[in-house]
Design an enzyme around this catalytic site. Structure first.
Site, PDB file in Angstrom:
ATOM      1  N   ASP A 294       1.987   0.936  -1.507  1.00 39.33           N
ATOM      2  CA  ASP A 294       3.062   0.251  -0.670  1.00 39.33           C
ATOM      3  C   ASP A 294       3.785   1.758  -0.077  1.00 39.33           C
ATOM      4  OD1 ASP A 294       4.976  -1.069   0.630  1.00 39.33           O
ATOM      5  OD2 ASP A 294       5.359  -2.236  -1.483  1.00 39.33           O
ATOM      6  N   PHE A 295       4.432   1.547   1.029  1.00 41.51           N
ATOM      7  CA  PHE A 295       4.945   2.432   1.695  1.00 41.51           C
ATOM      8  C   PHE A 295       5.926   3.444   0.987  1.00 41.51           C
ATOM      9  CE2 PHE A 295       7.124   4.622   5.261  1.00 41.51           C
ATOM     10  CZ  PHE A 295       6.489   4.418   6.118  1.00 41.51           C
TER      11      PHE A 295
END
Length: 770
Positions: A294-295
């Protein structure tokens, strides 16, 4: 060059290409910078790639781009500066062309996009959020929705989506509840399989299919206190039996990508867990795709989880654990080379990750078909077929929670309606998080839908916003009460908002008109990073409903929101309550269809609604040992899992299981006769629950193990059958192995988790004759 020979196998082409790559080129394939920063839209509508992007290509290339077509306040891409469907296709072609023509090996870029309820791009069809999709209990309909999303995304160049979200919701205070399907792993698993079928199709090298990414791996919906990315306190047995079940089903269906979760499980961050990403995902579940973070998740290992002292340790932990690509790309780009030179990773670790990324690009056919057709994009994105599909999904996901004295459906003649509330005519409040700005004409609000339903006589419909979602301003009360006083029936559209500040200004509460101020109001109370400590309506919404109720008119409450609302006063005093969640761009039409009886409501809850936040957790499949009650209240939810009313009635008879005794590996069949005993046609969701009467480990009181959505005309009877197989009966034992234990199982069929008729099935020991 063998890697350019399409007649060779994916593995042969990958091995040849990998052998030609430098270390810098390999690292480049593992990073995914922000795609919207790679282009600039000129005044004439043409697109130019940025100097920053050109530099990154020169420095070793880029494997993937994130959200190239995304538009929202975070990206700072607006309706004016963003791209139309056609321009989006042209833009990805320009970016792809530059990357391939200006890199040594000409490796195409993989464009990854957000698509949980529609491609997050301007002009794309905005479907209902996953929580509404789950409430439809219609897997075939969801597959069609995923097919539409896939073709809209691929037609613009997007080849991967960061969906479906398979998190099991334990605490609805969590802001990302709207992105999830349910609190039940079986239901999520069934929808996950259809997502893979719809998104990936039979082959990936098509202009209608994209890579599906399962997220968030794992247990992200079980965070402490419902706070986003907070620690998860869970034993391995529960992890295997509950949270991993949807991922298992999706991997078996052929999912090609998995995203790691931000959270830790028992002290180990998911982004650096070799047990999760290697032992469990790849070895035990047999996953053969690639893993993406995920970011910013790898950065959290240094600042957040603090399991790494520096960037080199963080990237080494993630890469060796099984993370192939980093969304955002910052940590891998900056630190992987140094981690290699310091001996924290080996070249073979790098090669393993790069090989998985390249294989996916070959499977997608990107080397042979790197570009897309702008004419096709213009044709399919937001087409009429997809608009009608969005309306259908919204219709089936809307839940009728209360209907006192048959207040609904409404008549279309001789009635004057007051439509009141902050969500009655607010475009973005009904779309949910992960939505791009959209042209006003593309979105149908509740006021729009009701007005269209009643035709040209606009005097039949009075409107006032009354209040905002948040804040204590009551300046709109007087106008709202005046409208309600003049009307025969009042429809109050209340709830929440996941709308980020799209710059649409605010609303004059006295007139309902849009106004532009220097201090735009943001009503966002749900969505990623927006967790709450209560489930009540915010602001003065409840007070507004109470004031209108004093007028003595029939009051219909329509909730538009992203998580359950616990408001006992409304549950008791409203004449009818409709739960619409965030119903997407056609939500106004769908809600009007339900209110006026053109569509019989068939949505059913996939998440229990508590009476009070203090009851949490209140999920239906709690353990038998959950305790008895609180001093102030019991443990029974206001509305149980599976619940939803209809404009007709259904009768269940002759529930039976055949045969009544089987072995652990045998199959049985549950049968039930369902009759529509009312006066109108309707859809019923027939639900099968199973209870293991006694077992070697503690089990849930009941567990959903089957469901069918059927259509019945008045007086019609249908026999519904459910298979009962090993997967429906097995538990995960203390050794983390799936087993079916001998003994009695109670099988229950009904219209909700609270309203069932039971029969019994006995599992005999192996070798025992009965």
């Amino acid at each position: 060059m063998d890697y350019k020979d399409a007649s060779l196998s994916v593995q042969e082409r990958t091995q040849d290409l990998l052998g030609r790559m430098t270390t810098e080129e390999k690292i480049g394939q593992l990073i995914q910078p922000m795609g919207w920063k790679t282009y600039v839209k000129e005044a004439d509508g043409t697109v130019q790639v940025t100097d920053e992007f050109k530099k990154e290509i020169a420095d070793g290339g880029i494997g993937s781009l994130y959200g190239t077509l995304r538009a929202d306040p975070w990206t700072e891409v607006t309706l004016e500066t963003g791209l139309t469907p056609r321009q989006g296709a042209v833009a990805t072609n320009e970016i792809q062309r530059y990357a391939m023509e200006n890199s040594r090996l000409g490796i195409p870029i993989l464009f990854g996009e957000e698509c949980s309820h529609g491609h997050m791009a301007i002009g794309a069809t905005v479907f209902p959020v996953p929580l509404a999709v789950g409430s439809a209990w219609n897997t075939e309909l969801y597959r069609k929705m995923c097919e539409a999303i896939a073709v809209e995304t691929r037609s613009q160049g997007g080849a991967a989506t960061y969906s479906p979200v398979l998190d099991v919701v334990r605490d609805p205070r969590w802001g990302r509840t709207e992105e999830c399907f349910a609190e039940d792993p079986y239901l999520i698993g069934e929808l996950a399989v259809e997502a893979i079928k719809g998104l990936q199709g039979d082959r990936l090298d098509s202009n209608r299919t994209i890579v599906a990414t399962l997220k968030h791996f794992a247990a992200y919906g079980s965070s402490e206190g419902g706070r986003n990315a907070a620690p998860v306190h869970m034993g391995l047995r529960e992890l295997h039996e509950v949270d991993l079940l949807p991922f298992k089903k999706a991997v078996e269906a052929g999912a090609c990508s998995v995203m790691t979760a931000y959270n830790e499980i028992d002290g180990v961050p998911c982004t650096s867990s070799s047990y999760l990403l290697n032992d469990l995902l790849r070895v035990q579940l047999g996953f053969d795709g690639f893993v993406i973070t995920d970011f910013g998740a790898i950065q959290m290992l240094v600042n957040g989880h603090n399991t790494a002292e520096n960037g080199e340790q963080a990237v080494a932990q993630s890469l060796k654990a099984g993370v192939d690509m980093e969304m955002s790309g910052y940590m891998y780009r900056k630190h992987l080379g140094q981690a290699l030179s310091q001996g924290l990773i080996e070249e073979k670790d790098l090669d393993t990750a790069v090989r998985r990324v390249l294989e996916m690009k070959f499977r997608l056919g990107l080397f042979e078909q790197p570009f897309v057709d702008p004419d096709f994009a213009e044709q399919v994105i937001g087409c009429e077929e997809h608009i009608q599909l969005a309306r259908k999904v919204a219709q089936e996901g809307i839940i009728l929670l209360k209907n006192e004295d048959n207040t609904l459906p409404l008549g279309k003649t001789g009635t004057k309606l007051a439509v009141i509330g902050p969500n009655a005519n607010h475009v973005y409040n009904q779309l949910g998080d992960y939505t791009s700005p959209q042209p006003r004409g593309q979105i149908v609000t509740v006021l729009d839908g009701i007005t269209r339903k009643l035709g040209a006589d606009t005097g039949k419909v009075l409107y006032a916003p009354g209040c905002r979602i948040k804040g204590d301003s009551r300046e709109g009360f007087a106008q709202a009460l005046a409208c309600a006083e003049e009307a025969d029936t009042v429809i109050m559209v209340m709830g929440g908002s996941s709308s980020r500040d799209f710059g649409e200004g605010t609303i004059d509460l006295r007139t309902g008109a849009s106004v532009v101020t220097d201090d735009p109001w943001n009503d966002m109370e749900c969505g990623e990073g927006i967790d709450r400590s209560s489930l009540n309506l915010m602001g003065v919404q409840l007070e507004l409903v109470q004031e209108v109720h004093k007028l003595g008119k029939p009051v219909i409450v329509v909730y538009i929101n992203g998580r359950p609302i616990a408001e006992p006063w409304i549950d008791e005093h409203a004449h009818a309550i409709v739960e619409a969640w965030y119903p997407g761009q056609e939500g106004g039409n769908a809600i009007a269809d339900i209110l006026f009886g053109d569509v019989n409501p068939s949505g059913r809850l996939t998440i229990s609604i508590p009476k009070h936040v203090g009851q949490l957790p209140v999920n239906y499949n709690a353990k038998r040992t959950r305790g008895k009650r609180y001093l102030e209240t019991d443990l029974v939810p206001q509305y149980p899992f599976g619940f939803g009313l209809s404009y007709t009635e259904f009768k269940y008879e002759n529930v039976r299981v055949v045969p009544e005794v089987i072995g652990p590996d045998d199959e049985a069949e549950v049968q039930v006769e369902v009759t529509n005993t009312g006066a109108v046609a309707g859809n019923e969701v027939v639900q099968l629950y199973i209870t293991d009467v006694s077992a070697s480990v503690t089990r849930s009181e009941i567990s959903l193990k089957g469901f069918r959505k059927i259509h019945l005309e008045p007086g019609q009877t249908q026999t519904v059958t459910f298979p009962v197989q090993k997967e429906h009966l097995e538990l995960i034992d203390s050794r983390l192995q799936p087993v079916v234990e001998p003994g009695e199982f109670r099988l229950m069929v009904g219209s909700s988790s609270r309203d069932c008729t039971a029969c019994s099935l006995h599992i005999q020991k192996v070798g025992v004759e009965v």
